[in-house]
Design a protein around this motif. Sequence first.
Motif, PDB file in Angstrom:
ATOM      1  N   GLU A 328      54.603  76.587  43.803  1.00 48.60           N
ATOM      2  CA  GLU A 328      53.257  77.263  43.831  1.00 48.60           C
ATOM      3  C   GLU A 328      52.376  77.013  44.620  1.00 48.60           C
ATOM      4  N   ASN A 329      53.074  76.743  45.940  1.00 47.78           N
ATOM      5  CA  ASN A 329      52.946  77.026  47.171  1.00 47.78           C
ATOM      6  C   ASN A 329      52.091  75.545  47.719  1.00 47.78           C
ATOM      7  N   ARG A 330      52.154  74.977  46.699  1.00 44.69           N
ATOM      8  CA  ARG A 330      51.143  73.683  47.294  1.00 44.69           C
ATOM      9  C   ARG A 330      52.255  72.339  47.488  1.00 44.69           C
ATOM     10  N   ILE A 331      51.300  71.194  48.388  1.00 47.35           N
ATOM     11  CA  ILE A 331      51.900  70.354  49.386  1.00 47.35           C
ATOM     12  C   ILE A 331      51.919  69.384  48.109  1.00 47.35           C
ATOM     13  N   ILE A 332      53.073  68.550  47.860  1.00 46.16           N
ATOM     14  CA  ILE A 332      53.326  67.955  46.947  1.00 46.16           C
ATOM     15  C   ILE A 332      53.405  66.264  47.397  1.00 46.16           C
ATOM     16  N   ALA A 333      53.819  66.605  48.784  1.00 48.53           N
ATOM     17  CA  ALA A 333      54.382  64.972  49.048  1.00 48.53           C
ATOM     18  C   ALA A 333      54.333  65.699  50.949  1.00 48.53           C
ATOM     19  N   ALA A 334      54.131  64.934  51.756  1.00 47.61           N
ATOM     20  CA  ALA A 334      53.937  64.828  53.366  1.00 47.61           C
ATOM     21  C   ALA A 334      54.378  63.170  53.412  1.00 47.61           C
ATOM     22  N   ASN A 335      54.996  63.017  54.655  1.00 50.55           N
ATOM     23  CA  ASN A 335      54.981  61.752  55.648  1.00 50.55           C
ATOM     24  C   ASN A 335      54.167  61.483  56.250  1.00 50.55           C
ATOM     25  N   GLY A 336      53.923  60.599  57.006  1.00 50.58           N
ATOM     26  CA  GLY A 336      53.130  59.864  57.921  1.00 50.58           C
ATOM     27  C   GLY A 336      53.879  60.677  59.532  1.00 50.58           C
ATOM     28  N   SER A 337      55.086  60.804  59.824  1.00 51.75           N
ATOM     29  CA  SER A 337      55.274  61.882  61.254  1.00 51.75           C
ATOM     30  C   SER A 337      54.630  62.950  61.135  1.00 51.75           C
ATOM     31  N   ALA A 338      55.234  63.482  59.885  1.00 49.93           N
ATOM     32  CA  ALA A 338      54.508  65.315  60.268  1.00 49.93           C
ATOM     33  C   ALA A 338      52.247  65.204  60.091  1.00 49.93           C
ATOM     34  N   ALA A 339      52.215  64.540  59.011  1.00 52.37           N
ATOM     35  CA  ALA A 339      50.398  64.420  59.091  1.00 52.37           C
ATOM     36  C   ALA A 339      50.560  64.548  60.776  1.00 52.37           C
ATOM     37  N   MET A 341      51.401  64.569  63.602  1.00 56.88           N
ATOM     38  CA  MET A 341      52.054  65.675  64.643  1.00 56.88           C
ATOM     39  C   MET A 341      50.699  67.016  64.469  1.00 56.88           C
ATOM     40  N   LEU A 342      49.661  66.912  62.917  1.00 61.46           N
ATOM     41  CA  LEU A 342      49.252  68.254  62.637  1.00 61.46           C
ATOM     42  C   LEU A 342      48.510  67.702  63.025  1.00 61.46           C
ATOM     43  N   GLY A 343      47.639  66.680  62.766  1.00 62.01           N
ATOM     44  CA  GLY A 343      45.412  65.952  63.128  1.00 62.01           C
ATOM     45  C   GLY A 343      45.573  65.696  61.542  1.00 62.01           C
ATOM     46  N   TRP A 344      46.349  65.286  60.483  1.00 62.14           N
ATOM     47  CA  TRP A 344      45.461  64.805  59.525  1.00 62.14           C
ATOM     48  C   TRP A 344      46.628  63.827  58.547  1.00 62.14           C
ATOM     49  N   GLN A 345      45.490  63.378  57.407  1.00 58.91           N
ATOM     50  CA  GLN A 345      46.287  62.035  56.940  1.00 58.91           C
ATOM     51  C   GLN A 345      47.109  62.414  55.666  1.00 58.91           C
ATOM     52  N   ALA A 346      48.759  61.698  55.589  1.00 61.60           N
ATOM     53  CA  ALA A 346      49.275  62.155  54.877  1.00 61.60           C
ATOM     54  C   ALA A 346      49.236  62.664  53.252  1.00 61.60           C
ATOM     55  N   ASP A 347      47.704  61.862  52.856  1.00 58.70           N
ATOM     56  CA  ASP A 347      47.047  61.477  51.343  1.00 58.70           C
ATOM     57  C   ASP A 347      46.537  62.832  51.210  1.00 58.70           C
ATOM     58  N   ASP A 348      45.243  63.564  52.859  1.00 59.00           N
ATOM     59  CA  ASP A 348      44.632  64.880  52.285  1.00 59.00           C
ATOM     60  C   ASP A 348      45.280  65.576  52.710  1.00 59.00           C
ATOM     61  N   LEU A 349      46.549  65.986  52.435  1.00 60.95           N
ATOM     62  CA  LEU A 349      47.313  66.924  52.652  1.00 60.95           C
ATOM     63  C   LEU A 349      48.244  67.116  50.902  1.00 60.95           C
ATOM     64  N   VAL A 417      61.558  71.875  50.736  1.00 64.11           N
ATOM     65  CA  VAL A 417      61.405  70.583  51.667  1.00 64.11           C
ATOM     66  C   VAL A 417      61.454  71.429  53.360  1.00 64.11           C
ATOM     67  N   ALA A 418      60.318  70.918  53.983  1.00 64.65           N
ATOM     68  CA  ALA A 418      60.484  71.135  55.431  1.00 64.65           C
ATOM     69  C   ALA A 418      60.340  70.413  56.073  1.00 64.65           C
ATOM     70  N   GLN A 419      61.436  70.493  56.927  1.00 63.28           N
ATOM     71  CA  GLN A 419      61.527  69.010  58.392  1.00 63.28           C
ATOM     72  C   GLN A 419      60.922  69.571  59.687  1.00 63.28           C
ATOM     73  N   LEU A 420      59.864  69.740  60.088  1.00 63.97           N
ATOM     74  CA  LEU A 420      59.196  70.153  60.924  1.00 63.97           C
ATOM     75  C   LEU A 420      60.160  69.245  62.460  1.00 63.97           C
ATOM     76  N   THR A 421      60.014  70.180  63.509  1.00 69.98           N
ATOM     77  CA  THR A 421      60.816  69.297  64.543  1.00 69.98           C
ATOM     78  C   THR A 421      59.903  69.737  65.562  1.00 69.98           C
ATOM     79  N   PRO A 422      59.542  68.827  66.311  1.00 71.72           N
ATOM     80  CA  PRO A 422      58.126  69.445  67.561  1.00 71.72           C
ATOM     81  C   PRO A 422      59.384  69.932  68.276  1.00 71.72           C
ATOM     82  N   ARG A 423      59.351  70.842  69.246  1.00 66.49           N
ATOM     83  CA  ARG A 423      59.331  71.285  70.313  1.00 66.49           C
ATOM     84  C   ARG A 423      59.704  71.096  71.705  1.00 66.49           C
ATOM     85  N   THR A 424      59.245  69.634  71.621  1.00 66.98           N
ATOM     86  CA  THR A 424      59.226  68.813  72.710  1.00 66.98           C
ATOM     87  C   THR A 424      60.432  67.717  72.399  1.00 66.98           C
TER      88      THR A 424
END
Length: 893
Positions: A328-339, A341-349, A417-424
Amino acid sequence: MGDSSQPGSVQSQTFPPRPESVAPARRFVRRVLAGIDCEAVDPEVAENAALLVSELVTNAVLHAGTAIEVTVRILDHKVRTEVGDRRPYRGLVPQGHFPHATSGRGLRMVEQLASRYGVDTGEDSKTVWYELWLDGGQPPPSGWRSEVPASSPTRTVTLVDLPGALYVASQQHCHSLLRELTLAASTGQRSGVRPADLAVAHDVNNVISACVAAEWEWEQQPSAAHFRTVRLPFPADAGPAVLTLRRVLDVAEEAARGERLLSLPALPQNSALSHWLLDQLSGQLAGGPPTAWTVMPREPSASPLEPAAWEAGQVTTSGIPTIAADDENRIIAANGSAADMLGWQADDLIGRRLTTLIPEHLRKRHVAAFSSLLLTGRPRILGRSVPIPALHRDGRLVPVRLFIQTQETADGRPVFVAQLTPRTVIPAASPGPSEEGSDEVIEAPGGVREAGGAQQAGEYGAEPDDDEATGSVRERRLLLLADIRDALSAAADLKEGVQRVCAILSQRLAGWCVVDLLSDSGQLERVCVTRRGSGSLPAEVGTGKLPVLTENARGPLGRVLRGAGPLLLSEAPPPHQSGTLLDTHYVELFERMGARSAVVAPLRARGAVFGALTLARSAAEPPFTEEDLPQVADLVRNLALGVEHARLYQESRQIAERLQRSLLPVLPDLPYLRLAARYAPSSTAAQVGGDWFDGFVLPNGNTAVVIGDVAGHDLDAAVAMSQLRSMLRGIAVDRQEPPQEVLRRLDLANHSLYREATATCVYGVVEGPENGPWTLRHSSAGHLPPLLTTREGVTSYLEDGMGLLLGMDPDMPRPEAEVPLPPHSTVLLYTDGLVERRDESLDVSLSRLRRLTAALAREPLDVFCDELLIGLSADSADDIALLAVRPVPAPDR
């Protein structure tokens, strides 16, 4: 049969095997219960009885296909309802307790609402029954188990490495498709399948489910396991029926993709498994050999991220920035590294739409692509590494490489499951099928758990006595060292290499493997934890930052990080050693691992300790002894050397990329000329290269645009690129000469100062007043031709003005070309990484680029560039730079 029912009475009615029989059967039960002369049956019991009989009659219609006899028995303080058919050898197949399943809920509903239930099987009939007790008494235990008589000779079919979670999802989907085809056929709708074929498909699909369920104990949740080899006694004459089932499912899938069914089409991995399963059945019944699922070639989109059932802990404990979303396009899990990177707390996502992290100009495309995947089953970027921008919470764009694969939950639901690798930083290699779970874990003699049933003498057990076995042990130890070196050298980055090594060690030397590393600043981080067997790790033993190492640390980890060891631990560290937070953390790690013996060894390089390796075994495994220490010492020397080399390699790559990024310009903001550019490093280890773009306003008011590529993919290439870029800017601004002269002077300077450097380049100048008309004068030094796309989608490659590479012959005259730029047209300058592919000709690649730019001709320039990257750069083995230029008339600004 009378109108009233008294205790002790029995009433029956026979119904044809058609879907229309469900409603009359329900009315029959209601009528019988309404005729009881006492008030013992309250309305809720009557409704439950009618509901359950409709479920059982539906099952009989779908799975038996014979006349159905419904019997209601009025007993003392209970009502018993029986549904009989004439197919005893088709046993019941409970589908498991999966709340999100779209089929297989009937028996589960009976289990929940009935007081007792069961099935009685005779020689020529089968009766499924349930009882509703009226006095609230405690009924004895009941269940669905029953002896099923054999209907025909069988042959053993072996399904090698059957993935549990994926099988559950695939079979649920098959059940849904066949159920919907049956219901559609009952209403007279044409489905493209003959009724006889549909009946055969239903029948054999039920046989498959029954056979697998009988051999695989579903109560033990096998879907959580990685793989399992299952041997099925299957009807020997069922080969043609299996082929019919495959044809029917193909027709159903096509109907689902065409939105002619309510069921969504299968995702790629579900289709792949279904085809493999049916091919194995039909092939082995015809005398062919078995082929393991794990060795079947598959498209990247049909390869799940993990063979095990998905759990949130897999995301939270991952060292790679990872986000998981449901269908349904809703986030059901996120780790601290991803959060982070994008300026969030994992639980807030958690619970937010995935579009929260997608830039506005790409949201419409994302929704369309996601809907297309669910509605057609055809993926665009699953299993591929794609450079895109992600949206930070503060509104800025974060360049990442996105790698998406699907996984199934234990109840068969898909998870993205999406893995986001910074391009730096160096991106992680695309995950492939896991090697860890391919060996079935069995109990070897003496209580030692071994992989694949092989005795790991000398590696995971006591030393043998005879010389031949001792030589074999030495060979295995050398092989282990070689595998560790290969794992480190083949990894795309440091963390991936360490994870590969840990996976090897936890399979072949210890039950658990833990690696902790110190950063240059002294921060201690747990970079890897692995264990033998399947299933995800407990969240308490995940990776992440550890408490600070202080001089007061007295525990094994603290001692080793200060230079002691290797240390042999014959028991858990005693509580009195927990003098610091780090010591306490390590004692808790031992408890959560269930470790009873361990070896803790320092990782050293250039005379300094930079980390520690912990190998642990549980009480069920043979303890480590003094004889194991020399082998562990060899291991840590090799591991430390490999880690140090990987660190140095990664540092040089990061320095080169930072240099490269620092030289990527800020494009001018002009009212009449829109410019947009993108740069994406390679998705492979060869990330740093010499690609560059540039755009700047000349003193005479014209706009210069540049694209170039220096040969090589290393720090030297990045340095050469920076030098060429600076020289080109200086020459262009100082001389303000035609493009051919600017390139000639650049080539001469390059030849004089850097004789061995070769490069390709396009230098162009956009000329014209603010309100037009505009022209592009350009000259090319061996570079791919610019592509002009009009607003109407007409495309043409600007192949005039082509000359030699820079660094070949500075005295050779350089050509130049001029082309008018219609309003709203787009000129695309690009490097070869956008189009060149090893497995196809350049003409094919360039034709694909033309088609895509034509389709994007009217899109905003940012969308134009991002769509090009998404559509063409997945898994590119080269860097990519592109620059788009679009003149805009005054009324349209």
